[in-house]
Design an enzyme around this catalytic site. Structure first.
Site, PDB file in Angstrom:
ATOM      1  N   HIS A  10      37.973  36.484  50.760  1.00 14.95           N
ATOM      2  CA  HIS A  10      36.562  36.178  51.016  1.00 14.95           C
ATOM      3  C   HIS A  10      35.877  37.293  51.809  1.00 14.95           C
ATOM      4  CE1 HIS A  10      33.010  34.030  52.335  1.00 14.95           C
ATOM      5  NE2 HIS A  10      33.288  34.501  53.533  1.00 14.95           N
ATOM      6  N   ARG A  25      30.909  36.890  34.249  1.00 17.77           N
ATOM      7  CA  ARG A  25      32.106  36.035  34.313  1.00 17.77           C
ATOM      8  C   ARG A  25      31.656  34.595  34.553  1.00 17.77           C
ATOM      9  NH1 ARG A  25      34.634  40.841  37.023  1.00 17.77           N
ATOM     10  NH2 ARG A  25      36.632  41.191  36.032  1.00 17.77           N
ATOM     11  N   ARG A  55      30.432  36.084  28.985  1.00 13.35           N
ATOM     12  CA  ARG A  55      31.794  35.769  28.562  1.00 13.35           C
ATOM     13  C   ARG A  55      31.984  34.264  28.686  1.00 13.35           C
ATOM     14  NH1 ARG A  55      36.890  38.145  31.702  1.00 13.35           N
ATOM     15  NH2 ARG A  55      36.351  36.736  33.380  1.00 13.35           N
ATOM     16  N   GLU A  74      41.912  42.169  25.347  1.00 10.57           N
ATOM     17  CA  GLU A  74      42.764  42.098  26.535  1.00 10.57           C
ATOM     18  C   GLU A  74      44.229  41.965  26.160  1.00 10.57           C
ATOM     19  OE1 GLU A  74      40.503  39.639  29.777  1.00 10.57           O
ATOM     20  OE2 GLU A  74      40.173  38.669  27.854  1.00 10.57           O
ATOM     21  N   ASN A 100      41.937  45.120  32.740  1.00 13.80           N
ATOM     22  CA  ASN A 100      42.710  44.462  33.805  1.00 13.80           C
ATOM     23  C   ASN A 100      43.853  43.663  33.186  1.00 13.80           C
ATOM     24  OD1 ASN A 100      40.566  45.435  35.203  1.00 13.80           O
ATOM     25  ND2 ASN A 100      39.617  43.464  35.619  1.00 13.80           N
ATOM     26  N   ASP A 101      43.510  42.920  32.133  1.00 11.52           N
ATOM     27  CA  ASP A 101      44.549  42.159  31.444  1.00 11.52           C
ATOM     28  C   ASP A 101      45.286  42.996  30.411  1.00 11.52           C
ATOM     29  OD1 ASP A 101      44.762  39.523  32.512  1.00 11.52           O
ATOM     30  OD2 ASP A 101      42.712  39.170  31.838  1.00 11.52           O
ATOM     31  N   ARG A 161      49.469  41.689  37.065  1.00 15.95           N
ATOM     32  CA  ARG A 161      48.409  42.426  37.763  1.00 15.95           C
ATOM     33  C   ARG A 161      48.285  42.034  39.230  1.00 15.95           C
ATOM     34  NH1 ARG A 161      42.927  40.061  34.787  1.00 15.95           N
ATOM     35  NH2 ARG A 161      41.779  40.370  36.710  1.00 15.95           N
TER      36      ARG A 161
HETATM   37  C1  PEP Z   1      39.840  42.166  32.279  1.00 12.71           C
HETATM   38  O1  PEP Z   1      40.857  41.508  32.039  1.00 12.71           O
HETATM   39  O2  PEP Z   1      39.808  43.420  32.243  1.00 12.71           O
HETATM   40  C2  PEP Z   1      38.594  41.491  32.659  1.00 12.71           C
HETATM   41  C3  PEP Z   1      37.477  42.156  32.816  1.00 12.71           C
HETATM   42  O3  PEP Z   1      38.674  40.145  32.869  1.00 12.71           O
HETATM   43  P1  PEP Z   1      39.180  39.489  34.235  1.00 12.71           P
HETATM   44  O4  PEP Z   1      39.387  40.599  35.234  1.00 12.71           O
HETATM   45  O5  PEP Z   1      38.108  38.534  34.631  1.00 12.71           O
HETATM   46  O6  PEP Z   1      40.442  38.846  33.797  1.00 12.71           O
HETATM   47 MG    MG Z   2      40.729  39.367  31.769  1.00 11.83          MG
END
Ligand code: PEP
Ligand code: MG
Length: 578
Positions: free
Chosen positions: A188, A295, A332, A431, A454-455, A465
């Site tokens: 936070h 998001r 999304r 992803e 990220n995924d 991750r």
């Molecule tokens: C990702 O996976 O790159 C992404 C943008 O989604 P999130 O980080 O919300 O999983």
């Molecule tokens: Mg993702």
């Protein structure tokens, strides 16, 4: 003395420390005769706490956002909860003990119960019950907390951690930096620091013990270090570093309204990732002209019940209207599951939640829930350029199924005579490696791709991750990732009018910018504060140069080699990144 911590919010702050240690509250157990009177005293403390929380909520909503203010509703709910309040009243009545001891016992019990839960959402409630319990105890004991809401000079706030109520009440003019014992980049305090653009270093372990009130502190949010009681030379060096950083940021700010265009005229879009409508302010301030990733799950996570169609429509519309003259908004659809849970949507425990019923898989299994969201997005699309994006797509069937449900929603709205954008574009997040590899197949079904690195990194490299132990293997510049990214871009460009964006953290990483640009990425979507820097890099080179850099990087064997090569290239080109 230099201390290393977690870099949570960029920039440099130099000021006197205020060590914000909250007085330990020890609830001494006493037996009482006047049960009625004690219950009355407890009720008064509950009422006072409720009033304080309502004030805090109002202040936070006006100074930050409704979403940030929602935490105080969660706290108030504990004070309305018959199980929690009832347990305290019962123990006053049955055990003839004072309200302080009864409160402490109930807080301990609830705290232990939440702590023992596996679910991260409920685990998080443990901190909330403690916050509420401390408020109740302070009100019962008549203890005022240290006032950080009105300060007469600039300070660095030094604390174990900062509760939402602390960041809400603090004097935002005079608090120049945070240094805390605990915390992570997603805690936070880190999120607050970034949204307030206050330099912050967290996780310093014992900064509250090693710092004295009034001592000078330097918070270096660029490298993640803190200097306690600096020497004259250190002070001078950091003042210069601060001036350089501020000048760099001021220079970047001039790019606010400039396009992201290379020296030979190749244009790309540099847009932002947001979690809630209030984030739009930061996007506009940093020159973002659109949203590449909204998001939407934050709307669900900040709510105590499933947000209905109208609530969702209102949130989406607010954002869409602000970018109707810009690059539009990509919403999304719900990405829940994995590490993101909803308290009001019980899901089965899974062995591997990141490989389980997540995102689009969950939505396809709950068509009613999905339809509510799709209807809300469609209705909002009447107010400005909107695109829909499905997360965690692994095969073309999922795209077809999701589109079929979308079509049903369109037909319903047509029958109801409700307006929406009939040409709304549908895209997917890439992803999962299977989607990246079969981009040629999937591209027939979509208008665009947005690469969620990220995924994509965690699934391609088999690296959780969030797992510190294997974070050294998590590398977006790994040749495997670059090849997948390249394939998606190439396949999308084979079909007229289709494009590829990227909304994973890699899109805002200055070390990746030249490669992504050279590979032909059309849209870069990132946290708002990264926009100016990425724009600057794009404006410093020709598209031809970027292509050459990307081609060379694609011949290399390791992420490390590629990183070094790009860093050297940035130096050679005289492009400074901070
Ligand atoms: C990702 O996976 O790159 C992404 C943008 O989604 P999130 O980080 O919300 O999983
Ligand atoms: Mg993702």
């Amino acid at each position: 003395m230099i201390k290393e911590g977690i870099q949570a919010s960029s920039g440099i702050a130099i000021a006197q420390a205020v060590v914000y240690v909250k007085q330990e509250l020890t609830a001494e157990k006493k037996s009482i005769d006047d049960v009625q009177g004690e219950c009355g005293r407890f009720s008064q403390a509950v009422e006072k706490s409720k009033q304080q929380l309502a004030t805090l909520k109002e202040k936070t909503a006006s100074e930050m956002s409704e979403e940030e203010a929602a935490i105080f509703d969660a706290h108030s709910m504990f004070l309305e909860d018959p199980e929690f309040v009832g347990a305290i009243e019962q123990s006053i009545k049955n055990d003839h003990i004072n309200a302080e001891a009864a409160t402490q016992a109930a807080v301990d019990q609830f705290y232990a119960m939440f702590q023992a839960m596996d679910d991260p959402y409920f685990k998080g409630r443990a901190a909330d019950i403690q916050d509420v319990g401390n408020r109740l105890l302070r009100n019962l004991m008549g203890i005022e907390i240290m006032d950080i809401s009105h300060l007469d000079h600039d300070v660095i706030l030094v604390a174990k951690d900062l509760a939402p109520s602390d960041t809400a009440t603090m004097d935002k003019v005079h608090v120049k930096g945070f240094a805390t014992d605990v915390g992570s980049r997603t805690s936070h305090t880190a999120i607050m620091a970034r949204s307030l653009e206050i330099p912050a270093v967290l996780g310093l372990e014992d900064i509250t013990e090693t710092t004295k009130n009034g001592e000078i502190l330097i918070v270096d949010g660029i490298t993640g270090s803190v200097i306690v009681d600096p020497t004259e030379e250190e002070l001078k060096a950091y003042q210069q570093k601060k001036e350089k950083y501020d000048a760099y940021m001021a220079e970047l700010a001039k790019l606010r309204d400039q396009e992201a265009v290379t020296t030979d005229g190749h244009k790309v879009k540099v847009v932002a990732n947001i979690g809630n409508p209030k984030d739009v302010d930061g996007v506009v301030r940093n020159g973002g002209k659109g949203i590449g990733l909204y998001r939407s799950e934050f709307l669900y996570m900040n709510s105590d019940e499933m947000p209905d169609e109208n609530k969702q429509f209102a949130a989406y519309k607010t954002v869409i209207e602000q970018f109707k003259d810009g690059d539009g908004v990509i919403i999304r659809t719900l990405d829940i599951g994995g590490d993101k849970k909803l308290p009001y949507l019980p899901l089965e425990d899974e062995m591997n939640p990141f490989l389980g019923l997540r995102a689009i898989r969950l939505c396809l299994s709950k068509p009613d829930l999905f339809k509510t969201q799709l209807r809300a997005i469609l209705r909002a699309s009447a107010f400005g350029k909107t695109r829909i994006m499905f997360p965690m797509i692994g095969n073309v069937d999922e795209v077809r199924q999701a589109k079929a449900i979308l079509k049903t929603c369109m037909q319903e709205l047509d029958a109801e005579g409700v307006d929406y954008d009939h040409q709304i574009e549908v895209g997917i997040m890439v992803e999962i490696p299977s989607a990246a590899i079969t981009a040629d197949i999937i591209s027939d079904e979509v208008a665009f791709f947005s690469i969620g690195t990220n995924d994509l990194c965690q699934y391609t490299l088999a690296v959780d991750r969030m797992n510190q132990n294997v974070s050294y293997l998590y590398d977006p510049l790994h040749p495997a990732i670059l090849r997948l990214v390249q394939n998606v871009i190439v396949q999308s460009h084979k079909k007229a009018g289709k494009f590829t964006g990227m909304c994973g953290e890699m899109a805002g990483d200055p070390v990746a910018t030249l490669i992504l640009l050279g590979l032909g990425l059309d849209e870069f979507s990132m946290s708002a504060s990264s926009i100016p820097q990425v724009k600057k890099i794009i404006r410093s080179v020709s598209y031809k140069q970027a292509q050459e850099i990307a081609n060379k990087a694609m011949t290399m064997s390791t992420g490390k080699e590629i990183r070094q090569y790009v860093q050297d290239t940035l130096n050679q080109l005289g492009i400074e990144v901070m």
